[in-house]
Design a protein around this motif. Structure first.
Motif, PDB file in Angstrom:
ATOM      1  N   LYS A 146      -9.881   2.395  -1.465  1.00 61.77           N
ATOM      2  CA  LYS A 146      -9.674   1.838  -2.798  1.00 61.77           C
ATOM      3  C   LYS A 146      -8.791   0.598  -2.741  1.00 61.77           C
ATOM      4  O   LYS A 146      -9.061  -0.396  -3.405  1.00 61.77           O
ATOM      5  N   PHE A 147      -7.733   0.647  -1.952  1.00 59.82           N
ATOM      6  CA  PHE A 147      -6.784  -0.463  -1.852  1.00 59.82           C
ATOM      7  C   PHE A 147      -7.414  -1.691  -1.204  1.00 59.82           C
ATOM      8  O   PHE A 147      -7.169  -2.815  -1.614  1.00 59.82           O
ATOM      9  N   LEU A 148      -8.245  -1.475  -0.192  1.00 58.31           N
ATOM     10  CA  LEU A 148      -8.823  -2.596   0.557  1.00 58.31           C
ATOM     11  C   LEU A 148     -10.207  -3.009   0.058  1.00 58.31           C
ATOM     12  O   LEU A 148     -10.803  -3.921   0.615  1.00 58.31           O
ATOM     13  N   ARG A 149     -10.702  -2.357  -0.967  1.00 58.58           N
ATOM     14  CA  ARG A 149     -12.049  -2.642  -1.471  1.00 58.58           C
ATOM     15  C   ARG A 149     -12.228  -4.105  -1.877  1.00 58.58           C
ATOM     16  O   ARG A 149     -13.225  -4.737  -1.558  1.00 58.58           O
ATOM     17  N   LYS A 150     -11.245  -4.668  -2.559  1.00 59.96           N
ATOM     18  CA  LYS A 150     -11.390  -6.038  -3.046  1.00 59.96           C
ATOM     19  C   LYS A 150     -11.424  -7.062  -1.913  1.00 59.96           C
ATOM     20  O   LYS A 150     -11.964  -8.144  -2.064  1.00 59.96           O
TER      21      LYS A 150
ATOM     22  N   SER B 165      -6.567  11.369  -0.988  1.00 58.83           N
ATOM     23  CA  SER B 165      -6.434  11.437   0.458  1.00 58.83           C
ATOM     24  C   SER B 165      -6.124  10.036   1.002  1.00 58.83           C
ATOM     25  O   SER B 165      -6.394   9.024   0.351  1.00 58.83           O
ATOM     26  N   THR B 166      -5.579   9.989   2.179  1.00 54.07           N
ATOM     27  CA  THR B 166      -5.197   8.713   2.772  1.00 54.07           C
ATOM     28  C   THR B 166      -6.387   7.781   2.920  1.00 54.07           C
ATOM     29  O   THR B 166      -6.315   6.602   2.564  1.00 54.07           O
ATOM     30  N   GLN B 167      -7.504   8.299   3.415  1.00 52.56           N
ATOM     31  CA  GLN B 167      -8.673   7.441   3.620  1.00 52.56           C
ATOM     32  C   GLN B 167      -9.225   6.933   2.295  1.00 52.56           C
ATOM     33  O   GLN B 167      -9.601   5.766   2.179  1.00 52.56           O
ATOM     34  N   ALA B 168      -9.264   7.781   1.283  1.00 55.80           N
ATOM     35  CA  ALA B 168      -9.753   7.351  -0.033  1.00 55.80           C
ATOM     36  C   ALA B 168      -8.835   6.286  -0.625  1.00 55.80           C
ATOM     37  O   ALA B 168      -9.299   5.305  -1.214  1.00 55.80           O
ATOM     38  N   ALA B 169      -7.535   6.464  -0.450  1.00 48.99           N
ATOM     39  CA  ALA B 169      -6.575   5.474  -0.953  1.00 48.99           C
ATOM     40  C   ALA B 169      -6.733   4.146  -0.215  1.00 48.99           C
ATOM     41  O   ALA B 169      -6.687   3.071  -0.828  1.00 48.99           O
ATOM     42  N   LEU B 170      -6.919   4.205   1.100  1.00 50.26           N
ATOM     43  CA  LEU B 170      -7.134   2.983   1.883  1.00 50.26           C
ATOM     44  C   LEU B 170      -8.394   2.256   1.426  1.00 50.26           C
ATOM     45  O   LEU B 170      -8.383   1.039   1.232  1.00 50.26           O
TER      46      LEU B 170
ATOM     47  N   PHE C   1       0.827  -1.206   0.000  1.00 55.36           N
ATOM     48  CA  PHE C   1       0.000   0.000   0.000  1.00 55.36           C
ATOM     49  C   PHE C   1       0.862   1.257   0.000  1.00 55.36           C
ATOM     50  O   PHE C   1       0.622   2.193  -0.756  1.00 55.36           O
ATOM     51  N   LEU C   2       1.884   1.291   0.843  1.00 52.91           N
ATOM     52  CA  LEU C   2       2.730   2.476   0.928  1.00 52.91           C
ATOM     53  C   LEU C   2       3.492   2.726  -0.372  1.00 52.91           C
ATOM     54  O   LEU C   2       3.763   3.868  -0.727  1.00 52.91           O
TER      55      LEU C   2
ATOM     56  N   THR D 119     -12.308  -2.461   5.946  1.00 50.12           N
ATOM     57  CA  THR D 119     -12.130  -1.028   6.162  1.00 50.12           C
ATOM     58  C   THR D 119     -11.045  -0.824   7.202  1.00 50.12           C
ATOM     59  O   THR D 119     -10.843  -1.656   8.077  1.00 50.12           O
ATOM     60  N   MET D 120     -10.352   0.288   7.093  1.00 45.62           N
ATOM     61  CA  MET D 120      -9.261   0.595   8.020  1.00 45.62           C
ATOM     62  C   MET D 120      -9.196   2.103   8.159  1.00 45.62           C
ATOM     63  O   MET D 120      -9.328   2.834   7.174  1.00 45.62           O
ATOM     64  N   SER D 121      -8.984   2.581   9.371  1.00 41.40           N
ATOM     65  CA  SER D 121      -8.939   4.024   9.600  1.00 41.40           C
ATOM     66  C   SER D 121      -7.535   4.566   9.325  1.00 41.40           C
ATOM     67  O   SER D 121      -6.550   3.830   9.294  1.00 41.40           O
ATOM     68  N   GLN D 122      -7.472   5.867   9.141  1.00 43.51           N
ATOM     69  CA  GLN D 122      -6.176   6.525   8.957  1.00 43.51           C
ATOM     70  C   GLN D 122      -5.306   6.342  10.198  1.00 43.51           C
ATOM     71  O   GLN D 122      -4.094   6.192  10.098  1.00 43.51           O
ATOM     72  N   GLN D 123      -5.934   6.368  11.363  1.00 45.43           N
ATOM     73  CA  GLN D 123      -5.197   6.200  12.613  1.00 45.43           C
ATOM     74  C   GLN D 123      -4.574   4.806  12.689  1.00 45.43           C
ATOM     75  O   GLN D 123      -3.427   4.670  13.095  1.00 45.43           O
ATOM     76  N   ALA D 124      -5.309   3.787  12.292  1.00 42.98           N
ATOM     77  CA  ALA D 124      -4.770   2.420  12.297  1.00 42.98           C
ATOM     78  C   ALA D 124      -3.604   2.307  11.316  1.00 42.98           C
ATOM     79  O   ALA D 124      -2.594   1.652  11.605  1.00 42.98           O
TER      80      ALA D 124
END
Length: 81
Positions: A60-64, A53-58, A45-46, A68-73
């Motif tokens: 999109k990356f984890l959609r498949k 934005s970080t949340q939008a990227a997360l 991911f990195l 879900t994962m928070s920015q804080q996590a």
């Protein structure tokens, strides 16, 4: 095309190698449990370098994986290496 495939295989091998994990983490107990985003997936991911934005990227990356994962996590996991 063959060189791109070879580069992908080499990168995947490096990401999944235990030596990479061992050299990258600050403490031996980091990334030992099975989490939503294990070391290999977090590193992938990195390196993906989304331009959102970080949340939008997360999302999109984890959609498949339907996760879900928070920015804080993500921040906490990123601080471990």
């Amino acid at each position: 095309m063959l060189t791109l495939l070879l580069a992908t295989v080499i990168t995947q091998t490096i990401l999944e190698d235990y030596e990479t994990l061992d050299e990258s983490r600050f403490r031996p107990e980091y990334f030992t449990r099975s989490r939503k985003m294990p070391f290999c997936k977090l590193l992938r991911f990195l390196l993906s370098m989304y331009k959102t934005s970080t949340q939008a990227a997360l999302n999109k990356f984890l959609r498949k994986d339907d996760i879900t994962m928070s920015q804080q996590a993500l921040s906490k996991a990123r601080n471990k290496f």
